[in-house]
Structure formats: C-alpha cells, structure tokens
Design a protein around this motif. Sequence first.
Motif, PDB file in Angstrom:
ATOM      1  N   UNK A 230      56.213  39.991  41.063  1.00 59.55           N
ATOM      2  CA  UNK A 230      56.261  38.587  40.633  1.00 59.55           C
ATOM      3  C   UNK A 230      55.035  38.236  39.789  1.00 59.55           C
ATOM      4  N   UNK A 231      53.873  38.743  40.184  1.00 64.26           N
ATOM      5  CA  UNK A 231      52.670  38.501  39.376  1.00 64.26           C
ATOM      6  C   UNK A 231      52.838  39.116  37.987  1.00 64.26           C
ATOM      7  N   UNK A 232      53.400  40.309  37.949  1.00 65.91           N
ATOM      8  CA  UNK A 232      53.630  40.975  36.665  1.00 65.91           C
ATOM      9  C   UNK A 232      54.631  40.194  35.822  1.00 65.91           C
ATOM     10  N   UNK A 233      55.667  39.673  36.470  1.00 65.19           N
ATOM     11  CA  UNK A 233      56.678  38.878  35.765  1.00 65.19           C
ATOM     12  C   UNK A 233      56.073  37.593  35.216  1.00 65.19           C
ATOM     13  N   UNK A 234      55.188  36.979  35.966  1.00 64.40           N
ATOM     14  CA  UNK A 234      54.597  35.695  35.574  1.00 64.40           C
ATOM     15  C   UNK A 234      53.601  35.853  34.428  1.00 64.40           C
ATOM     16  N   UNK A 235      52.941  36.986  34.368  1.00 65.01           N
ATOM     17  CA  UNK A 235      51.768  37.105  33.498  1.00 65.01           C
ATOM     18  C   UNK A 235      52.088  37.470  32.058  1.00 65.01           C
ATOM     19  N   UNK A 236      51.239  36.962  31.190  1.00 59.97           N
ATOM     20  CA  UNK A 236      51.210  37.413  29.801  1.00 59.97           C
ATOM     21  C   UNK A 236      50.291  38.627  29.672  1.00 59.97           C
ATOM     22  N   UNK A 237      49.275  38.694  30.542  1.00 61.07           N
ATOM     23  CA  UNK A 237      48.277  39.769  30.509  1.00 61.07           C
ATOM     24  C   UNK A 237      47.987  40.239  31.924  1.00 61.07           C
ATOM     25  N   UNK A 238      47.854  41.544  32.093  1.00 64.84           N
ATOM     26  CA  UNK A 238      47.379  42.115  33.351  1.00 64.84           C
ATOM     27  C   UNK A 238      45.929  42.519  33.146  1.00 64.84           C
ATOM     28  N   UNK A 239      45.080  42.074  34.053  1.00 66.63           N
ATOM     29  CA  UNK A 239      43.649  42.351  33.966  1.00 66.63           C
ATOM     30  C   UNK A 239      43.277  43.257  35.136  1.00 66.63           C
ATOM     31  N   UNK A 240      42.883  44.486  34.832  1.00 70.03           N
ATOM     32  CA  UNK A 240      42.453  45.412  35.880  1.00 70.03           C
ATOM     33  C   UNK A 240      41.044  45.019  36.315  1.00 70.03           C
ATOM     34  N   UNK A 241      40.862  44.780  37.607  1.00 66.36           N
ATOM     35  CA  UNK A 241      39.576  44.275  38.099  1.00 66.36           C
ATOM     36  C   UNK A 241      38.739  45.330  38.813  1.00 66.36           C
ATOM     37  N   UNK A 242      39.343  46.420  39.225  1.00 68.75           N
ATOM     38  CA  UNK A 242      38.626  47.435  39.996  1.00 68.75           C
ATOM     39  C   UNK A 242      37.475  48.017  39.187  1.00 68.75           C
ATOM     40  N   UNK A 243      36.296  48.003  39.794  1.00 66.19           N
ATOM     41  CA  UNK A 243      35.118  48.592  39.168  1.00 66.19           C
ATOM     42  C   UNK A 243      34.501  47.754  38.063  1.00 66.19           C
ATOM     43  N   UNK A 244      34.967  46.513  37.892  1.00 64.04           N
ATOM     44  CA  UNK A 244      34.436  45.654  36.828  1.00 64.04           C
ATOM     45  C   UNK A 244      33.712  44.459  37.439  1.00 64.04           C
ATOM     46  N   UNK A 245      32.678  44.004  36.735  1.00 65.92           N
ATOM     47  CA  UNK A 245      31.939  42.816  37.179  1.00 65.92           C
ATOM     48  C   UNK A 245      32.716  41.555  36.807  1.00 65.92           C
ATOM     49  N   UNK A 246      32.353  40.448  37.427  1.00 65.86           N
ATOM     50  CA  UNK A 246      32.983  39.172  37.086  1.00 65.86           C
ATOM     51  C   UNK A 246      32.829  38.875  35.597  1.00 65.86           C
ATOM     52  N   UNK A 247      31.653  39.140  35.052  1.00 58.31           N
ATOM     53  CA  UNK A 247      31.403  38.859  33.637  1.00 58.31           C
ATOM     54  C   UNK A 247      32.273  39.746  32.742  1.00 58.31           C
ATOM     55  N   UNK A 248      32.415  41.018  33.080  1.00 56.59           N
ATOM     56  CA  UNK A 248      33.265  41.912  32.270  1.00 56.59           C
ATOM     57  C   UNK A 248      34.713  41.420  32.279  1.00 56.59           C
TER      58      UNK A 248
END
Length: 168
Positions: free
Chosen positions: A137-155
Amino acid sequence: MKRIYLVGFMGCGKSAIGKRLHTLTDIPFYDMDHVIADQMQLTIPEIFDQYGEPYFRQLETEFLRSFPEEFCIVATGGGVAVKEENIQLMRETGMVFFLNASFRDIWRRISTDVNRPIVQQSSRMELETLYKKRKPKYLQASHFTVETTGKSLTEIAEYIIFQIERYQ
C-alpha cells in the motif's frame, strides 16, 4: 507546489525526516498524529481506547480532506495508506514519499514506545506481518520510494528536496 507527504510504517522516520525537511527548507511541517491529538485533546492511545481504530482512521481521512495548509510537509500516520481514499487524496494533492526502512530497524525504534497503541497490543511477529501487509500500500501510494537504511536524516531530506525541485 503542493503538499509533501511522508508515508511508511510506524517508526520509519516520518516525523524526524519531516522536521529535518522543515529545517532545511523552511516549509511548514505538520505531524498528522499530533494535529489529530491536539484537535481531539486526547493522546493517540486515548483516541484508540475511547473510540477505536476505525474512528481514528476516519479522523486521518478528514485531515486529508480538510486540512487548510496547501503548501506544507505532512508526516502521515502509519496506517493512512491502507485506505484507497487516502491514497487518492494524497496523490491528487501532493507528492508522496514512501520512507522504506527494514522491519529490523523499525522494531528497534518502536518496540518500547508506549505511545503506539498497536505496538502495545501486538507481538513482534504480528507487527512484522502488519508491516508486510502494508508495504504494498505504501508503494501504491507513493510517487517516490526513499531507502532510509544506512542514511542520515540530512541525506534522506536532501534526496527528497532534490526530487521536489526536479518536479516543481
């Protein structure tokens, strides 16, 4: 420019990333759960206890239909994308970013959070099942998928800003 919606499972970083986006862009930021809790003058666990989850989900839909701020960042609740109507409302009124985090990372963040009624009522296995059920459902809703693993909040925030600027 329309709204910027952050969707994903509880504990994926929607609020933290929304705040970082606000800091970097000065775009107004709203946490849907906090807005609803303030309007109801109850905590989210109290709303669940007194009125039940279906009522809370209806409050989320009402937020999407009637929230007055047109240009802002919205950290949605973890269950918002479960309803087709909500998906349609978000996609029509803004850009939707799915913050994809592994269940392992999410569990580490939410397992002791007393302000999450679903966490308090569920086992780790039940929550992982819910995560797997909601992810499409998240994938269906989204225009963009943002991979968060290993990334800082700023990145993560800078990537979202880059996508917003590309499509303005």
